[in-house]
Design an enzyme around this catalytic site. Structure first.
Site, short mmCIF file in Angstrom:
data_model
loop_
_atom_site.label_atom_id
_atom_site.label_comp_id
_atom_site.label_asym_id
_atom_site.label_seq_id
_atom_site.Cartn_x
_atom_site.Cartn_y
_atom_site.Cartn_z
N ASP A 40 23.04 119.83 74.02
CA ASP A 40 22.99 118.77 74.91
C ASP A 40 23.81 118.49 75.74
O ASP A 40 25.10 118.72 75.57
CB ASP A 40 23.10 117.60 73.70
CG ASP A 40 21.97 117.50 72.90
OD1 ASP A 40 20.95 117.23 73.29
OD2 ASP A 40 22.18 117.35 71.69
N ASP A 183 13.04 115.68 68.84
CA ASP A 183 14.74 115.50 68.92
C ASP A 183 15.09 114.32 68.57
O ASP A 183 14.82 113.28 69.27
CB ASP A 183 15.20 115.90 70.39
CG ASP A 183 16.80 115.97 70.44
OD1 ASP A 183 17.45 115.80 69.41
OD2 ASP A 183 16.97 116.37 71.43
C1 DX5 Z 1 20.54 113.00 71.57
C2 DX5 Z 1 20.34 114.45 71.35
C3 DX5 Z 1 20.13 115.06 70.11
C4 DX5 Z 1 21.04 114.55 68.91
C5 DX5 Z 1 20.28 114.99 67.61
O1 DX5 Z 1 20.56 112.45 72.65
O2 DX5 Z 1 19.59 115.02 72.27
O3 DX5 Z 1 20.08 116.41 70.05
O4 DX5 Z 1 22.20 115.59 69.01
O5 DX5 Z 1 21.25 114.65 66.67
P1 DX5 Z 1 20.85 113.97 65.18
O6 DX5 Z 1 19.59 115.02 64.43
O7 DX5 Z 1 21.92 113.51 64.61
O8 DX5 Z 1 19.87 112.66 65.96
ZN ZN Z 2 18.88 117.02 72.61
#
Ligand code: DX5
Ligand code: ZN
Length: 238
Positions: A40, A183
């Protein structure tokens, strides 16, 4: 392992990893069965958080990690970032359509460098971009956000389920081979439903990296994906 598992996979989101031991964290999820890593990129402008950039990807490649790494750009502008991430050997670059007014140009740029493409849809983003055949033709992945972009550890927003179903239909009707990635907020309790709705790639941060046993956690979720996909197959046979 069944064929189904190879088609559908979990992509751990390193945003939720312990950055002081990032290499070790990645090695552990690879040993636990991860087929790709989700990376990310947040710029404290497009989203209210700041994360990592191309230099971190360069270090990972330099340390010998060859696993596919998917870049999720939550930044604006993205033109230069796209070039830097191509240079540092990303496998797939996913961006939000609102972050540029040159979507087609950016898709071309990514593709001509043998990298895979993806468009990310926040919960409030219109799906109209997928009515454009040129965009569809040049997409490898549609990433459906199930939380507001910016932070790990948020609650899965149930309205994402309908969007997954809608996009699954749209892609199946289009005839293009586009994967659906979901996601945000995925865990062992909701992964079956998300898989059953039509997701192919499951981006998971805290429900992996904040657990004690990565292998068991990933295995349990993989089994639920397999069960959902075989339930779809049996439903379609009847
Ligand atoms: C949020 C990110 C995600 C996040 C997912 O903006 O794009 O990829 O890191 O983390 P979890 O699974 O904890 O929601
Ligand atoms: Zn993400």
């Amino acid at each position: 392992m069944s064929k189904i598992e190879h088609k559908y996979y979990i992509s751990p989101s390193i945003l939720a990893a312990n950055f002081t031991i990032l290499g070790k964290e990645i090695q552990q999820v690879i040993s636990a069965g991860a087929k790709s890593i989700h990376f990310d990129v947040m710029d404290n402008h497009y989203v209210p958080n700041l994360s990592i950039g191309p230099i971190v990807l360069r270090s990972l490649r330099k340390s010998g990690f060859e696993i596919p790494i998917d870049i999720h750009l939550m930044a604006k502008p993205i033109d230069k970032l796209v070039c830097s991430f191509i240079k540092e050997k990303s496998n797939c670059i996913i961006f939000h359509p609102e972050s540029t007014n040159k979507i087609e140009h950016i898709l071309n740029k990514i593709k001509e460098n043998n990298c895979k493409t993806g468009l990310a849809f926040s919960l409030s983003t219109s799906l109209k971009y997928l009515e454009n055949n040129y965009i569809l033709k040049n997409l490898d992945t549609v990433l459906i956000m199930s939380v507001n972009p910016g932070f790990f550890g948020q609650k899965f927003q149930i309205k994402a389920i309908n969007r997954i179903r809608k996009i699954r239909k749209l892609i199946n009707n289009s005839g293009y081979k586009i994967l659906i990635s979901v996601d945000g907020g995925i865990n062992a309790n909701n992964i079956y439903k998300i898989a059953y709705s039509g997701a192919d790639i499951f981006v998971i941060g805290s429900a992996i990296f904040h657990q004690n046993h990565y292998f068991e956690t990933i295995k349990e979720m993989q089994l639920k994906i397999i069960r959902a996909k075989s339930d779809i197959l049996s439903k379609n046979k009847n």
